[in-house]
Design an enzyme around this catalytic site. Structure first.
Site, short mmCIF file in Angstrom:
data_model
loop_
_atom_site.label_atom_id
_atom_site.label_comp_id
_atom_site.label_asym_id
_atom_site.label_seq_id
_atom_site.Cartn_x
_atom_site.Cartn_y
_atom_site.Cartn_z
NE ARG A 26 -25.14 65.33 21.55
CZ ARG A 26 -24.20 65.52 20.59
NH1 ARG A 26 -24.12 66.60 19.81
NH2 ARG A 26 -23.18 64.44 20.50
CD GLU A 46 -25.86 73.82 19.23
OE1 GLU A 46 -26.49 72.97 19.11
OE2 GLU A 46 -24.40 73.74 19.42
CE LYS A 68 -20.97 70.36 14.04
NZ LYS A 68 -21.30 71.02 15.37
NE ARG A 112 -30.06 68.87 18.33
CZ ARG A 112 -29.87 67.98 17.59
NH1 ARG A 112 -28.73 67.44 17.38
NH2 ARG A 112 -30.92 67.58 16.54
NE ARG A 132 -22.52 60.22 15.76
CZ ARG A 132 -22.64 61.52 16.28
NH1 ARG A 132 -22.78 62.62 15.45
NH2 ARG A 132 -22.11 61.76 17.66
CG PHE A 173 -31.21 73.46 14.00
CD1 PHE A 173 -31.65 72.28 14.15
CD2 PHE A 173 -30.36 74.05 15.22
CE1 PHE A 173 -31.13 71.21 15.05
CE2 PHE A 173 -29.92 72.88 15.80
CZ PHE A 173 -30.31 71.67 15.86
CE LYS A 233 -19.98 65.48 13.30
NZ LYS A 233 -20.15 65.14 14.65
#
Ligand code: AMP
Length: 573
Positions: free
Chosen positions: A273, A303, A253, A258, A420, A344, A426
């Site tokens: 984001r 990221e 992470k 983002r 979410r 990712f 995470k």
């Protein structure tokens, strides 16, 4: 359509807090809407363009106040006085326009939604000399033709504070009820269509034809950013595995921001984001994409992480946050604050949406098309495992590499924009840091007088409301730091918040939830003093988060989890 009709709808919708009643009212309104009035859908969300478009109305309270003064012929000081009394600029406009109309017997003409949209759409494009004057005249033109109720909602639209409690999900369910009798599966189809297009009016166009199969026509498109998929939080590696299943992908992470990368032919675009277009701020990344990623058209999820040019050590987000906002001296900043892109995910490739493809397939494709060039562009560090020990070792390695923690991803899940999800989790060291939004403040005294010296922080509740969790006054510098980007002073933060002041009484100010900050804290306590039921002990400012929207700040659920984990006195890593 007459703007009055829309204003009456706003009024009716804000009269109830019950979701089902709101849906019924909105559904009735949508049924009456002509197809040529499709842009009214944007106005329902307080917008003038689709959500993917970053042209926003963006009028400050101060400017709106000037316009109210000009259109009613009342001087600014008196309007300000009213504002201080009433505390709601929309209501001020309503009252003053109503007084004026009584003395002049009616407005000049009938305001239409087309005229409102026309004028408001001219606002974001205005730049340079004379901008303020032009904005004032476009807005005043609308306000002078407005009745009191129209003035109320015009001003609220201008300052981005509609307060009718209509969210995207309300519109989705109202469309389903209006055009598909809420038949099974309709809501999901509509949601998929919204997810793909991020354009509520485009979805309405199809819905009005009453054929669910019509939604198949809507496609994800390069250049129109969609909302990103967000992660839920896991407290332990064991919990993470329970949610995502075994085996799963475990990834670093990264501690950056983002970046959605869109490419079509030679055109490369970047979005945060928050769907803000930041394409011109990262010229070097355009090169990386063109040189090191195979394919003509694609949308990548990544990221961007900062690193020290000399030592190659990764830097925390706050040290590179300036790169998002800064529009000048870009070359210099590029040299001083280089970023590495960690890819990712992939949402679209060579004309095809991959949203419903399993993560594993998307992940393999990412690794096939991105050629790794460390400190430029690389694919996220990843292992696929069922072994908790291996996952833990990997997680610790991520922390050792100055990253935030690890992500656990279900291998067969699709990409769900804007939510979410329980299939991407995470995990970070006992979290002690949160993203919160500032919703109030208190003016300081002595050397801090004139500036807010304490800031009320809020998280999000279950229904999307903002709930206070404490006051923050540390981590902020006394003096202005001339835009080094790493620190912020009391006066700089106050200036940033000023356009969003809603109400001042005495030394306290209510502030519209707009500015998101990252904070650390020592402990969470139960507290009757804040409406969240919790209070943060010693919250400390660490960074402004211009890349994050108030909608995505930490939730009450997350706070509860932090509170529970702290109670168990459990530490990971
Ligand atoms: P948080 O901001 O704590 O809610 O964590 C979610 C964020 O982690 C995402 O929005 C990404 O910006 C970031 N992130 C960093 N590394 C990854 C990764 N490997 N996969 C997905 N998201 C990541």
């Amino acid at each position: 359509m007459k703007y009055l009709k829309l204003a009456e709808f706003y009024e009716e919708a804000s009269d109830t807090t019950k979701r089902l009643e709101k849906i019924e009212i909105l559904s009735k309104f949508l049924k009456q809407l002509d197809e040529c009035d499709r842009d009214v859908l944007y106005l329902l969300m307080g917008d003038i363009y689709p959500e993917y478009d970053d042209r926003k109305i963006g009028i400050s309270n101060q400017l709106a106040l000037k316009c109210i003064a000009k259109s009613t012929g009342i001087n600014e000081k008196d309007v300000l006085k009213e504002w201080k009394n009433i505390g709601d600029l929309g209501r001020v406009a309503e009252k003053l326009v109503s007084n004026k109309k009584q003395s002049t017997l009616g407005g000049k003409g009938v305001l239409t939604t087309d005229k409102v949209i026309d004028n408001l759409r001219k606002l974001p494009g205005l730049v340079g000399k004379g901008t303020v004057g032009k904005k004032i005249s476009l807005i005043t033109e609308l306000l002078t033709s407005a009745s009191s109720i129209e003035a109320l909602y015009l001003v609220r639209t201008l300052i981005g504070d509609l307060r009718i409690g209509v969210k995207e999900s309300t519109i989705r369910d109202s469309i389903s009820s209006a055009f598909f009798n809420s038949e099974e599966g309709a809501s999901k189809k509509i949601q998929d269509a919204i997810d793909k297009t991020n354009d509520i009016a485009a979805v309405f166009d199809i819905a009005a034809k009453k054929k669910l199969s019509g939604f198949n026509k809507l496609k994800l498109e390069v250049g129109k950013p969609i909302k990103v998929m967000l992660a839920e939080k896991a407290l332990t590696i064991e919990d993470a595995f329970v949610s995502v299943g075994k085996p799963c992908a475990v990834e670093y992470k990264y501690d950056g921001f983002r970046m959605l990368i869109h490419k079509e032919g030679d055109k490369v675009m970047f979005f945060t984001r928050n769907l803000e277009n930041v394409s011109s701020q990262f010229p070097e990344v355009v090169d990386y994409i063109k040189k090191y990623v195979k394919g003509k058209s694609f949308i990548l999820d990544s990221e961007a992480v900062g690193f020290n040019k000399k030592t190659k050590e990764y830097k925390p987000f706050q040290e590179i946050s300036q790169r998002i906002r800064r529009k000048y001296n870009i070359e210099k900043l590029r040299d001083e604050l280089p970023v590495e892109i960690n890819v990712f995910d992939i949402l679209f490739y060579e004309g095809k949406s991959l949203l419903s493809e399993p993560f594993q397939k998307r992940s393999v494709l990412v690794r096939k098309i991105v050629k790794n060039h460390p400190y430029k562009i690389v694919t996220s560090k990843q292992i696929i495992t069922s072994d908790e020990k291996k996952a833990e070792a990997f997680y610790k390695k991520a922390l050792g590499d100055n990253q935030e923690g690890a992500m656990f991803k279900n291998l067969s899940a699709g990409y769900q924009p804007g939510r979410r999800v329980g299939h991407m989790l995470k995990i970070k060291p006992e979290s002690k840091d949160l993203d919160l939004v500032i919703t109030g403040g208190e003016y300081g005294t002595g050397k801090r007088s004139g500036w807010l010296s304490s800031f009320i922080l809020s998280c999000r509740g279950k229904k999307g409301e903002f709930l206070e969790v404490g006051k923050m006054g540390t981590g902020i510098k006394e003096k202005s730091t001339l835009d080094t980007g790493e620190d912020i002073s009391f006066n700089e933060l106050t200036e940033k918040l000023k356009p969003y002041f809603l109400k001042e009484s005495g030394r306290t100010v209510k502030i519209k939830p707009k500015i998101v900050v990252s904070v650390t804290y020592q402990e969470i306590q139960n507290s009757p003093n804040y409406n969240s039921g919790f209070a943060l002990r010693f919250p400390r400012f660490t960074a402004l988060r211009p890349d994050r929207s108030p909608d995505s700040v930490s939730t009450l659920e997350e706070l509860k989890k932090d509170y529970d984990s702290q109670k168990r006195n459990w530490r990971y890593g």
